[in-house]
Design an enzyme around this catalytic site. Structure first.
Site, PDB file in Angstrom:
ATOM      1  N   ASP A 153       0.849  -1.188   0.000  1.00  0.00           N
ATOM      2  CA  ASP A 153       0.000   0.000   0.000  1.00  0.00           C
ATOM      3  C   ASP A 153       0.887   1.241   0.000  1.00  0.00           C
ATOM      4  OD1 ASP A 153      -2.908   0.976   0.503  1.00  0.00           O
ATOM      5  OD2 ASP A 153      -1.699   2.117   1.930  1.00  0.00           O
TER       6      ASP A 153
ATOM      7  N   GLU B 153      -4.633   2.325  -4.309  1.00  0.00           N
ATOM      8  CA  GLU B 153      -3.174   2.401  -4.248  1.00  0.00           C
ATOM      9  C   GLU B 153      -2.562   1.136  -3.663  1.00  0.00           C
ATOM     10  OE1 GLU B 153      -4.657   4.006  -0.344  1.00  0.00           O
ATOM     11  OE2 GLU B 153      -5.298   4.152  -2.419  1.00  0.00           O
TER      12      GLU B 153
END
Length: 137
Positions: free
Chosen positions: A3, A47
């Site tokens: 992440d 993301e």
């Protein structure tokens, strides 16, 4: 699971086109750290990226994760919304030996928990866990 740390702040500061470029840089770095033919990485959403590294130990997966984390940080992509002022990632690693009752989503959940551990411990790090067959009584 990988992440990008403080990605919303990145998009807010630099714009969505730069955010897309940032994700491409992260994807390229992840891909450059995978060396075996069966290793696979993909964008998981937003993301986040997921990786599948079949037949690898938790320790070896952790080494790959750390190589990815260091590689992203060493790119020194400016990120004024991050405490380190450069782009960083948090990574959660889960490893298991497949077992008959095992479900893929349980392994993904274990990796996600490890990811949140790395975030809770300050981001720009990785955490490793194992997911094993329940003990038979």
């Amino acid at each position: 699971m990988v992440d990008v740390d403080h990605f919303k702040r990145y998009n807010d500061q630099y714009g969505h086109q730069e955010g897309d470029h940032c994700l491409a840089v992260v994807a390229s770095t992840i891909g450059g750290c995978l060396r075996r033919e069966l290793d696979c990485a993909a964008r998981y959403g937003g993301e986040e990226f997921g990786m599948v590294l079949p037949g690898i130990s938790a320790a070896d997966a952790g080494e790959i994760a750390e190589r990815i984390r260091r590689g992203i940080q060493q790119l020194a992509v400016p990120h004024v919304g991050s405490p380190l002022l450069v782009l960083t990632v948090s990574i959660g690693v889960a490893a298991c030996v497949p077992f008959e009752e095992g479900r893929p989503e349980d392994l993904v959940n274990a990796a996600d928990r490890a990811l949140y551990t790395s975030k809770a411990e300050g981001r720009n790090r990785m955490a490793v866990t194992t997911y094993n067959a329940p003990e038979q009584s």
